[in-house]
Design an enzyme around this catalytic site. Structure first.
Site, PDB file in Angstrom:
ATOM      1  N   CYS A  21      -2.990  -0.013   7.304  1.00  0.00           N
ATOM      2  CA  CYS A  21      -2.219   1.227   7.228  1.00  0.00           C
ATOM      3  C   CYS A  21      -2.433   2.099   8.457  1.00  0.00           C
ATOM      4  O   CYS A  21      -1.491   2.726   8.946  1.00  0.00           O
ATOM      5  CB  CYS A  21      -2.557   1.972   5.937  1.00  0.00           C
ATOM      6  SG  CYS A  21      -1.998   1.067   4.468  1.00  0.00           S
TER       7      CYS A  21
ATOM      8  N   GLU B  64       0.757   3.947   1.818  1.00  0.00           N
ATOM      9  CA  GLU B  64       1.153   4.393   3.151  1.00  0.00           C
ATOM     10  C   GLU B  64       2.294   3.549   3.719  1.00  0.00           C
ATOM     11  O   GLU B  64       3.226   4.080   4.329  1.00  0.00           O
ATOM     12  CB  GLU B  64      -0.037   4.318   4.128  1.00  0.00           C
ATOM     13  CG  GLU B  64      -1.221   5.159   3.726  1.00  0.00           C
ATOM     14  CD  GLU B  64      -2.279   4.391   2.946  1.00  0.00           C
ATOM     15  OE1 GLU B  64      -3.470   4.680   3.126  1.00  0.00           O
ATOM     16  OE2 GLU B  64      -1.916   3.503   2.142  1.00  0.00           O
TER      17      GLU B  64
ATOM     18  N   HIS C 249       0.850  -1.191   0.000  1.00  0.00           N
ATOM     19  CA  HIS C 249       0.000   0.000   0.000  1.00  0.00           C
ATOM     20  C   HIS C 249       0.885   1.240   0.000  1.00  0.00           C
ATOM     21  O   HIS C 249       2.018   1.207   0.490  1.00  0.00           O
ATOM     22  CB  HIS C 249      -0.882   0.030   1.245  1.00  0.00           C
ATOM     23  CG  HIS C 249      -2.005  -0.945   1.221  1.00  0.00           C
ATOM     24  ND1 HIS C 249      -3.210  -0.676   1.815  1.00  0.00           N
ATOM     25  CD2 HIS C 249      -2.133  -2.183   0.680  1.00  0.00           C
ATOM     26  CE1 HIS C 249      -4.027  -1.703   1.655  1.00  0.00           C
ATOM     27  NE2 HIS C 249      -3.387  -2.635   0.968  1.00  0.00           N
TER      28      HIS C 249
ATOM     29  N   CYS D  75      -6.671   2.183   5.296  1.00  0.00           N
ATOM     30  CA  CYS D  75      -7.336   0.942   5.678  1.00  0.00           C
ATOM     31  C   CYS D  75      -6.883   0.541   7.091  1.00  0.00           C
ATOM     32  O   CYS D  75      -6.017   1.204   7.678  1.00  0.00           O
ATOM     33  CB  CYS D  75      -6.983  -0.147   4.663  1.00  0.00           C
ATOM     34  SG  CYS D  75      -5.273  -0.732   4.806  1.00  0.00           S
TER      35      CYS D  75
END
Length: 148
Positions: free
Chosen positions: A79, A48, A46, A76
């Site tokens: 993260c 992040e 991801h 999410c």
């Protein structure tokens, strides 16, 4: 947020979900990230997480005090957990995520009694961030339809 949007557009060009993230400290970008899950074939890739990993390497430690994370989509659960664990001071996100958002949309992990609570600012360049996601998924559906 404009830098995060540029990274999100780069991700979209590679048919990745267009999410970009930057980490800023003392007014300078110290780390960047963008989604790479599809091409990297890894659920952990991801934007992040990539930015946090880079910032930790840049600063030489796992704590990121004084840092602000700018990200085009609400983080999410994974993260958000990484943000809390890295002690990121502030999170600024663009579009809300009604399917997996964990800073207010589906749930708000920042309000649980963890030992760190980042400040959260929602909706910065929200329309632009949401439009990028919307147009990407429309193009992706069209691409899949053409490949049938």
């Amino acid at each position: 947020m404009q830098a995060a949007l540029r990274l999100a557009r780069e991700a979209a060009e590679e048919w990745e979900t267009p999410v970009g993230a930057v980490i800023v400290r003392d007014g300078a970008i110290i780390a960047t990230g963008r989604n790479r899950r599809e091409n990297g074939k890894n659920a952990l890739y991801h934007a992040e997480i990539e930015a946090i990993d880079s910032a930790c390497k840049t600063l030489g430690g796992w704590r990121l005090p004084g840092c602000t994370l700018y990200v085009t989509l609400e983080p999410c659960p994974m993260c958000t957990g990484a943000i809390i664990n890295a002690r990121i001071e502030r999170v600024v996100f663009g579009a809300s995520d009604t399917k997996a958002g964990s800073m207010g949309s589906v749930t708000d992990l920042t309000q649980l009694p963890y030992n760190h609570k980042p400040l959260v600012e929602r909706g910065v360049l929200q329309d632009e961030c949401a439009e990028l996601l919307s147009s990407f998924f429309k193009a992706l559906r069209k691409k899949k339809e053409q490949n049938k």
